[in-house]
Design an enzyme around this catalytic site. Structure first.
Site, PDB file in Angstrom:
ATOM      1  N   ASP A  32       0.856  -1.176   0.000  1.00  0.00           N
ATOM      2  CA  ASP A  32       0.000   0.000   0.000  1.00  0.00           C
ATOM      3  C   ASP A  32       0.899   1.235   0.000  1.00  0.00           C
ATOM      4  O   ASP A  32       2.074   1.160   0.375  1.00  0.00           O
ATOM      5  CB  ASP A  32      -0.898  -0.030   1.246  1.00  0.00           C
ATOM      6  CG  ASP A  32      -1.999   1.007   1.179  1.00  0.00           C
ATOM      7  OD1 ASP A  32      -2.225   1.558   0.082  1.00  0.00           O
ATOM      8  OD2 ASP A  32      -2.627   1.274   2.208  1.00  0.00           O
ATOM      9  N   ASP A 271      -2.456  -1.897   6.318  1.00  0.00           N
ATOM     10  CA  ASP A 271      -2.642  -1.440   7.692  1.00  0.00           C
ATOM     11  C   ASP A 271      -4.090  -1.075   8.011  1.00  0.00           C
ATOM     12  O   ASP A 271      -4.398  -0.704   9.139  1.00  0.00           O
ATOM     13  CB  ASP A 271      -1.746  -0.229   7.986  1.00  0.00           C
ATOM     14  CG  ASP A 271      -2.034   0.954   7.062  1.00  0.00           C
ATOM     15  OD1 ASP A 271      -2.878   0.803   6.146  1.00  0.00           O
ATOM     16  OD2 ASP A 271      -1.424   2.022   7.261  1.00  0.00           O
ATOM     17  N   ASP A 275      -7.771  -3.600   3.843  1.00  0.00           N
ATOM     18  CA  ASP A 275      -6.724  -4.518   3.372  1.00  0.00           C
ATOM     19  C   ASP A 275      -6.934  -5.951   3.863  1.00  0.00           C
ATOM     20  O   ASP A 275      -6.212  -6.852   3.443  1.00  0.00           O
ATOM     21  CB  ASP A 275      -5.346  -4.038   3.850  1.00  0.00           C
ATOM     22  CG  ASP A 275      -4.967  -2.676   3.300  1.00  0.00           C
ATOM     23  OD1 ASP A 275      -5.224  -2.445   2.101  1.00  0.00           O
ATOM     24  OD2 ASP A 275      -4.435  -1.851   4.061  1.00  0.00           O
TER      25      ASP A 275
END
Length: 521
Positions: A32, A271, A275
């Protein structure tokens, strides 16, 4: 177990022991943008006012003060905005709609003042986004995350906004600092042959620029995930692109699965709650401790310092485990292969077992037990190649078969010339120890000073024990005839070992050539 302790000392929590080895085999790493490439906290930069006659700076500031006074700051963007626009407001929200990864915007309705929306310009403006594109792109190309502040005519519906009711007020540019260690970390993965895919919910142009600044190869190859309508589109995109912007949680999962279907071993970092699906489906899920609890629970690895630069250490531990256990396992399997095949032959042939338990203890100590202990724990960061069992049998079979042929030859001489059983067991034990030392030599390649010391110590201790303390381990003195036979078989053992190694090398080359031809077809 040792790796888990070492990683814990480096502030990495392994919630699944197997993931340490899995990560060593990963060839695609999905990351990410926020919290991985960049630091987690965001900063509000400039505010660009779009209609200063109707929405002056004071109006926009009052709106945002009221908006973030009413809205819970539940993500990094909202927290940065709340920190910037924290002035007291007399406006009171009658209704709020929180931000979601699917809608990419949040909204609030203030009686007497109107309804306002804050979020991604593309999602708020819909088919009218072209009206703002020229104003948004310069910020995105510099790596900023851009939010649109807009007034909405009516009550916003979470199922979708009507672009005709949107009145743009201002654009807010936010930025994350690139983590100082990020370029070095991504350079390490590039050197190790691991492809990096950046998957983010932000504007693809913004993500591409951030990836470029972090030194990710192929950062200029980006795509807007909103244009990927089918599984076929996603499968094609994961082959062609490095950066994926405007990705929804379900699309993250589909991207991971598409990579796996193409034969890749995939690690995913994240995080946030959005996700979780991808973290669960990835071969190895990696979460930042500063992120959501859901992400931490779904991941196999948690970076307790939320520092992505710890990843090379995790990969190194996995490689140490796999490569060193392969070495140790090969040593163990040599004796097992020999014993198994000899046991099968013994079912049909009547000859005494060639070695005694006491002699096997010496053999196991100097060729297996002591060297495997040191080989299993030494640093070893070599790239993991091939399959574990194939590698182990490739290393063990030449030695095991050499043991079998040589000992069977000694057995034939025993039956022909009438050696005593004590001489038979002594010759067999010495031959097995010498072959074990030759196998250890092959396993220790490539040599460094530690492996040279280990091999020299085992070879030297074997010689000293056989010559000076043989009686303590069941080795008896040999007659002239038996000694000469032993010398002949020592020479044969070396020749057979080299022949077996060459034979397996040739077979491996033929297999690799066959695989290459199949791939070309």
């Amino acid at each position: 177990a040792v790796s888990m302790i070492r990683l814990a000392q480096g502030k990495v929590l392994a919630q699944d022991m197997n993931c340490i080895e899995t990560l060593a085999r990963v060839d695609v790493l999905c990351v990410d943008k926020t919290g991985t490439i960049t630091e987690p906290h965001m900063e509000v930069g400039e505010v660009a006012y779009l209609d200063e006659e109707k929405y002056a700076e004071t109006v926009v500031t009052e709106t945002l003060n009221a908006f973030y006074q009413s809205m819970e700051a539940d993500n990094d963007t909202a927290r940065a905005m709340a920190q910037k626009f924290h002035g007291k407001s007399l406006w009171h929200a009658a209704q709020t709609i929180p931000f979601t990864s699917a809608t990419k915007w949040s909204a609030a309705v203030f009686p007497g003042h109107g309804a306002f929306v804050v979020g991604a310009p593309e999602f708020i403006m819909g088919n009218r986004y072209a009206d703002l594109k020229e104003a948004v792109d310069p910020w995105s190309e510099k790596g900023y995350r851009v939010l649109l502040v807009a007034e909405y005519g009516g009550v916003p519906d979470q199922k979708g906004l009507d672009p005709r009711r949107v009145s743009p007020m201002a654009l807010v540019a936010l930025s994350n600092r690139i983590r100082p260690a990020a370029p070095k970390t991504f350079r390490y993965f590039a050197e190790q042959g691991v492809a990096v895919k950046v998957i983010s919910g932000d504007n693809p142009v913004t993500v591409s620029e951030v990836a470029r600044q972090a030194g990710i190869e192929g950062a200029e190859k980006y795509v807007d995930a909103a244009t990927l309508r089918s599984d076929e589109d996603i499968a094609r995109a994961v082959r062609e692109y490095t950066v994926f912007g405007r990705v929804t949680p379900n699309q993250k999962r589909k991207l991971v699965r598409a990579l796996q279907r193409q034969g890749h071993t995939v690690a995913m970092t994240g995080d946030g709650v959005n996700d979780v699906l991808a973290l669960k489906d990835a071969d190895c899920g990696i979460a930042m401790a500063s992120g959501s609890d859901a992400a931490c629970h779904a991941a196999q690895l948690v970076l307790l310092n939320s520092d992505f630069s710890a990843m090379p250490k995790v990969v190194a531990e996995g490689r140490r485990v796999i490569n060193n256990i392969q070495r140790a396992a090969a040593l163990y399997l040599v004796k097992n292969i020999f014993s198994f095949l000899l046991a099968l032959i013994s079912l049909f042939a009547t000859f005494p077992y060639p070695v005694t338990p006491l002699q096997l203890s010496l053999l196991s100590a100097v060729t297996i037990g002591v060297p495997s202990f040191f080989l299993a724990l030494e640093p070893n960061h070599s790239l993991v190649k091939g399959k574990f069992l194939s590698n182990v049998f490739r290393a063990a079979l030449p030695g095991g078969l050499t043991d079998l042929f040589v000992v069977l030859g000694v057995e034939i001489f025993f039956l022909t010339f009438g050696f005593s059983e004590a001489e038979l067991s002594t010759m067999s034990a010495i031959l097995l120890i010498v072959i074990g030392i030759m196998v250890l030599y092959e396993v220790c390649k490539p040599f460094d000073w530690k492996r040279r010391v280990l091999w020299g110590a085992m070879a030297g201790s074997s010689a000293v024990t056989i010559l000076g303390f043989g009686g303590s381990f069941g080795l008896s003195p040999l007659g002239i005839q038996a000694f000469l036979v032993l010398l002949v078989f020592l020479g044969l053992a070396y020749s057979i070992m080299r022949f077996m190694l060459g034979l397996f090398d040739q077979g491996e080359r033929l297999l690799n050539r066959g695989r290459h031809l199949r791939k070309r077809r």
